[in-house]
Design a protein around this motif. Structure first.
Motif: not given
Ligand code: S3P
Length: 417
Positions: A70-73, A97-98, A144-145
């Motif tokens: 879920r988490f990109l750079k 969301g990042q 965080e959403l």
């Protein structure tokens, strides 16, 4: 007199290609995408994802995406969506969301298109976003959403997809409702990748914080690309064309329904399912068309095909009236204005309404110098009109077809007999 004959494959589906890349990028594991559309718009998505450190490689004609989870750079520079509204609007949902800041930019056309439609729901979900008068550049500070139920005033798959993708980063269940159901490729694709997603009427719900699994996607042919060949075969004499492997998702087939209603001889054969999407071969023969009426309840199912339907209407007996289509004014160009002005240069009897068009037919078209306004769908619609026009037609900026259908001119040449 020209005809369209033989078998043709059209460009892979643009909407499905964008979604396959983006959803594979945020999944866990390695996904293979076969028949990915490598047009300018999809290359914009691919490059944005690569800037966010997603590993995408080419392998024997397919693309292999190693999901980052879920988490990109964070990207070291601006994310350029080029001409692509789908890239800008869908990726904004992921970036919201990042845990880092991103800036989305685009070309002159995209920078004039409205982004408020995605900014408002994303802000409601808790993202901090700045724009230039609701347009690009868009600066997103994600994190965080919160899950929301967003009731959209417009039917738009780009907005829906943005909210659903952001919903993957929210705690709880995010819901999206729209007046008429727009194309549902995101819902189908998310399900394939293991998301907890459900649909009830015009409302879609997605559960936040899933761990998406990988999935192999084979992209079908794009019905929006096929539409040019379908209309071409209907309005020329002696045509008999088979368009192979076209996606016939019911949220996209409005163009088939309307053209059949106008008297078009269109047969669907060999229907099957590919990666959760219905696919078929479409057989089209020359037909005498009659005018029809298209209203807002049908427009979302043929949103990108209205310019070429307008070309078909120039050859249909009677008055074709299209209303509830004001969304066309905020596409790559103002498509109501562009198609009306350019087919009129070719002799069509057409009138622009605030939210649509009136076209009277049948009219013998003549060749003219026309302008695509650098809009791929206007360029291809005018190319189809030129098939039945007497004399030469010169289309300004005809190469903009590379946005969605890089081989358009080559394929048209191969099918015109
Ligand atoms: C698209 C949705 C449509 C369409 C566009 C592609 C998509 O836009 O016009 O070419 O892939 O979601 P809207 O959702 O803004 O109507």
């Amino acid at each position: 007199m020209l005809s369209l004959k033989g078998d043709v494959d059209v460009a892979p589906d643009k909407s499905i290609s964008h979604r396959a890349l983006m959803i594979a990028a945020i999944s866990c594991g390695t996904s293979r995408i076969n028949n990915l559309l490598l047009s300018d718009d999809c290359i914009s998505t691919l490059k944005c994802l690569e800037k966010l450190s997603v590993d995408i490689t080419q392998l024997k004609g397919s693309y292999v995406v190693k999901g980052s989870g879920r988490f990109l750079k964070s990207a070291v520079s601006d994310l350029d969506a080029g001409n692509s509204g789908t890239t800008a609007r869908m990726i904004s949902g992921i970036l919201a969301g990042q845990n880092f800041k991103s800036r989305i930019i685009g070309d002159a056309s995209l920078s004039a298109r409205p982004m408020k439609r995605v900014v408002v729901p994303l802000q409601k979900m808790g993202a901090r976003i700045k724009t230039h008068n609701w347009c690009l550049p868009m600066d997103i500070s994600g994190g965080e959403l919160n899950a929301i139920h967003y009731v959209s005033e417009i039917s738009s798959a780009q907005v829906k997809s943005c909210v659903l993708l952001a919903g993957l980063f929210a705690c709880g269940i995010t819901k999206f409702s729209e007046p008429v159901k727009s194309r549902d490729h995101t819902e189908r694709m998310l399900k394939n990748f293991g998301a907890d997603i459900s649909v009830e009427g015009d409302t879609v719900s997605v559960k936040g914080c899933p761990s998406l699994s990988s999935f192999d996607v084979t992209v079908p042919g794009d019905i929006s690309a096929a539409a040019f060949f379908i209309v071409g075969a209907l309005i020329t004499r002696g045509s008999n064309l088979v368009i192979k492997n076209v996606g016939i998702n019911p949220t996209r087939t409005g163009v088939l329904n309307v053209l059949k209603r106008m008297g078009g001889n269109i047969v669907i054969e060999n229907t099957r399912v590919l990666a959760g999407e219905p696919v078929a071969d479409i057989i089209v023969r020359s037909s005498d068309l009659k005018a029809t009426e298209i209203t807002g309840a049908e427009v979302p199912f043929m949103i990108d095909e209205i310019p070429v339907i307008a070309v078909a209407a120039t050859q249909a007996m009677g008055e074709t009236r299209i209303t509830g289509a004001s969304e066309l004014r905020v596409k790559e160009t103002d498509r109501l204005k562009a198609i009306t002005s350019e087919i009129k240069k070719m002799g069509a009897v057409a009138e622009e309404l605030e939210d649509g068009l009136i076209i009277k037919g049948p009219v013998k078209l003549k060749g003219a110098k026309v302008d695509s306004y650098k809009d791929h769908r206007i360029a291809m619609s005018l190319a189809i009109a030129s098939l039945i026009a007497e004399g030469d037609t010169i289309i300004k900026d005809k190469d903009c077809v590379t946005i969605s259908f890089p081989d358009f001119w080559k394929k048209l040449k191969e099918t015109v007999k």
